[in-house]
Design a protein around this motif. Structure first.
Motif, short mmCIF file in Angstrom:
data_model
loop_
_atom_site.label_atom_id
_atom_site.label_comp_id
_atom_site.label_asym_id
_atom_site.label_seq_id
_atom_site.Cartn_x
_atom_site.Cartn_y
_atom_site.Cartn_z
N UNK A 112 0.83 -1.20 0.00
CA UNK A 112 0.00 0.00 0.00
C UNK A 112 0.87 1.26 0.00
N UNK A 113 1.91 1.26 0.81
CA UNK A 113 2.78 2.44 0.88
C UNK A 113 3.54 2.63 -0.43
N UNK A 114 4.02 1.52 -1.01
CA UNK A 114 4.74 1.61 -2.29
C UNK A 114 3.81 2.12 -3.39
N UNK A 115 2.57 1.66 -3.38
CA UNK A 115 1.61 2.11 -4.39
C UNK A 115 1.39 3.61 -4.30
N UNK A 116 1.31 4.11 -3.06
CA UNK A 116 1.09 5.56 -2.88
C UNK A 116 2.31 6.36 -3.32
N UNK A 117 3.48 5.72 -3.35
CA UNK A 117 4.70 6.39 -3.81
C UNK A 117 4.90 6.23 -5.32
N UNK A 118 3.95 5.58 -6.00
CA UNK A 118 4.04 5.42 -7.45
C UNK A 118 4.93 4.28 -7.89
N UNK A 119 5.36 3.40 -6.95
CA UNK A 119 6.23 2.27 -7.28
C UNK A 119 5.35 1.04 -7.51
N UNK A 120 4.60 1.08 -8.64
CA UNK A 120 3.53 0.11 -8.88
C UNK A 120 4.03 -1.33 -8.97
N UNK A 121 5.11 -1.56 -9.69
CA UNK A 121 5.59 -2.94 -9.85
C UNK A 121 5.97 -3.56 -8.51
N UNK A 122 6.69 -2.79 -7.69
CA UNK A 122 7.09 -3.31 -6.36
C UNK A 122 5.85 -3.54 -5.49
N UNK A 123 4.89 -2.62 -5.59
CA UNK A 123 3.67 -2.75 -4.79
C UNK A 123 2.89 -4.01 -5.18
N UNK A 124 2.77 -4.26 -6.50
CA UNK A 124 2.04 -5.45 -6.96
C UNK A 124 2.71 -6.72 -6.46
N UNK A 125 4.05 -6.74 -6.49
CA UNK A 125 4.77 -7.92 -6.00
C UNK A 125 4.51 -8.14 -4.52
N UNK A 126 4.44 -7.06 -3.75
CA UNK A 126 4.17 -7.18 -2.31
C UNK A 126 2.76 -7.73 -2.06
N UNK A 127 1.78 -7.26 -2.83
CA UNK A 127 0.42 -7.78 -2.64
C UNK A 127 0.33 -9.26 -3.03
N UNK A 128 1.06 -9.64 -4.08
CA UNK A 128 1.07 -11.08 -4.44
C UNK A 128 1.74 -11.90 -3.33
N UNK A 129 2.78 -11.36 -2.73
CA UNK A 129 3.44 -12.03 -1.60
C UNK A 129 2.46 -12.17 -0.44
N UNK A 130 1.70 -11.12 -0.15
CA UNK A 130 0.70 -11.19 0.92
C UNK A 130 -0.35 -12.26 0.62
N UNK B 39 -3.24 -6.34 -6.36
CA UNK B 39 -2.07 -6.54 -7.25
C UNK B 39 -2.47 -6.36 -8.71
N UNK B 40 -3.62 -6.92 -9.07
CA UNK B 40 -4.07 -6.82 -10.47
C UNK B 40 -4.32 -5.37 -10.86
N UNK B 41 -4.78 -4.57 -9.91
CA UNK B 41 -5.05 -3.18 -10.20
C UNK B 41 -3.80 -2.35 -10.45
N UNK B 42 -2.64 -2.92 -10.10
CA UNK B 42 -1.37 -2.20 -10.27
C UNK B 42 -0.59 -2.68 -11.48
#
Length: 418
Positions: free
Chosen positions: A379-397, A414-417
């Motif tokens: 969530x924090x990475x997504x808010x910083x515009x780091x979409x690829x890293x954020x999607x990977x974190x959500x898939x990990x979750x 994750x799919x939304x990113x």
């Protein structure tokens, strides 16, 4: 009704009634291990009989009476048969026709409450703290060993051993199933409160299964909290815990869509929050503040109150929430509290500062398999515009969680990113 329907009905009844059945039996036989075995025997009998004859009108009373018959069979094989048989037989004769009313009356009696008596017994100081928590969650919360393991962030075999050792200790030391004397109540209260809150949390955010929440567990935890508040009205942490649970439970109607899909706090329809529970929770928090300095539960209730008082997500006082988490982390330092602080700081002071706190937890062994660490980072990475890293974190979750609804939520984010 098909056999599969019957088995689902038995499982549902067991989830709701098992704690009451075990508590009643424990008082009767004076051994929590034996009480659980007798209750399990009754469950097996239900699985055999209900598919053929249908679910009885009062399934909880049926389970209790069946377990009592099993107890009689046990006593017949012991030297104490005559005394126990007379005791149980007299009790059954007096109560058989009103078994359901007896159970309800017992549960409504704040002094003679079997469940409360069993909680204080399971939290006896002769047991190690982890054993008290695991045993009470098993007996009172009706949780499986796997569910307790996830609640503790501990390996399942370890929790199973804690439960076995705790029951053996209670039996070997012949610890009575009773409320402690008044002088010992405060010392044993902290463990009881922790257990009740763990039960609530398992209901509020189920660690496994197809449902995101199990409101019946929340109701049970709040009921036990109210019983405690009646017994110990001068204890601020009792009111703090009850306030925390009531404010959190007020959101349950808005936490899921009609199809069970989870709805996160910022997206919830706040008009669906239970305002009666909010008022009760805020009143309980006020009582706790009047009684003394807020402890860990009072502070968490104060955090929950910040959300409850905000009419819109934008009106939330995140700066106050971050400050309260800072106090909480000093009072009871833990990686989970620190992760929650990362969320609050991220909302109050920017995602970059929140991410710094979350990143510092990456080496925490306690959070190694905790799905909410990558979810918060995502969530924090997504808010910083780091979409690829954020999607990977959500898939990990999504890989880490055992809850089907939560997994869907993480994968959707994750799919939304992508």
């Amino acid at each position: 009704m098909t056999r599969a329907d019957s088995h689902r009905a038995v499982e549902a009844v067991w989830r709701i009634e098992s704690a009451r059945v075990i508590a009643t039996l424990a008082r009767m036989v004076g051994d929590v291990g034996l009480a659980e075995e007798l209750a399990q025997d009754a469950l097996v009998a239900a699985l055999e009989e209900w598919p053929r004859k249908g679910v009885p009108d009062n399934p909880g009373a049926w389970l209790t009476m069946t377990a009592r018959h099993r107890a009689i069979d046990q006593f017949r094989r012991r030297d104490t048969y005559q005394r126990k048989l007379q005791q149980i037989g007299r009790d059954m004769e007096l109560r058989q026709e009103s078994a359901a009313a007896e159970l309800d009356d017992a549960l409504d009696d704040h002094i003679g409450d079997d469940l409360l008596r069993l909680i204080f017994t399971a939290c006896h100081p002769e047991l190690p703290v982890e054993g008290r928590l695991a045993l009470t969650l098993r007996l009172l919360g009706g949780l499986s060993t796997a569910e307790i393991a996830r609640a503790f962030l501990a390996p399942e075999p370890t929790v199973g051993q804690r439960i076995s050792r705790a029951k053996r200790t209670l039996a070997d030391k012949k610890i009575p199933i009773e409320l402690p004397p008044p002088a010992e109540l405060p010392a044993r209260l902290a463990s009881v409160l922790e257990v009740i809150y763990l039960i609530f949390n398992e209901g509020y955010a189920a660690s496994s299964g197809d449902d995101w929440a199990r409101p019946s567990l929340c109701q049970e935890a709040m009921r036990l909290g109210r019983v405690l508040a009646g017994l110990m009205p001068a204890e601020p942490e009792v009111h703090g815990l009850l306030a925390l649970m009531e404010i959190q439970a007020s959101r349950i109607p808005a936490r899921t869509a009609p199809d069970g899909t989870p709805i996160l706090l910022p997206d919830q329809d706040r008009s669906r929050w239970d305002r009666l529970l909010v008022r009760r929770g805020l009143a309980g928090l006020h009582r706790a503040e009047q009684l003394g300095t807020l402890g860990p539960y009072g502070l968490q209730a104060a955090i929950a109150a910040c959300h409850a008082r905000a009419r819109t997500p934008q009106a939330t006082d995140w700066a106050r929430i971050a400050a309260l988490y800072r106090l909480l982390s000093h009072l009871t330092p833990s990686p989970v509290v620190e992760l929650n602080r990362a969320v609050a700081v991220g909302m109050a002071h920017g995602a970059e500062r929140g991410l710094e706190i979350a990143d510092a937890l990456l080496d925490s062994r306690a959070l190694r398999d905790y799905a909410h660490l990558p979810a918060v980072r995502g969530d924090l990475l997504a808010r910083l515009g780091r979409a690829d890293e954020a999607a990977a974190e959500f898939r990990r979750a999504a890989e880490l969680t055992r809850n089907a609804r939560e997994r869907e939520l993480f994968l959707r984010r994750a799919a939304g990113l992508d």
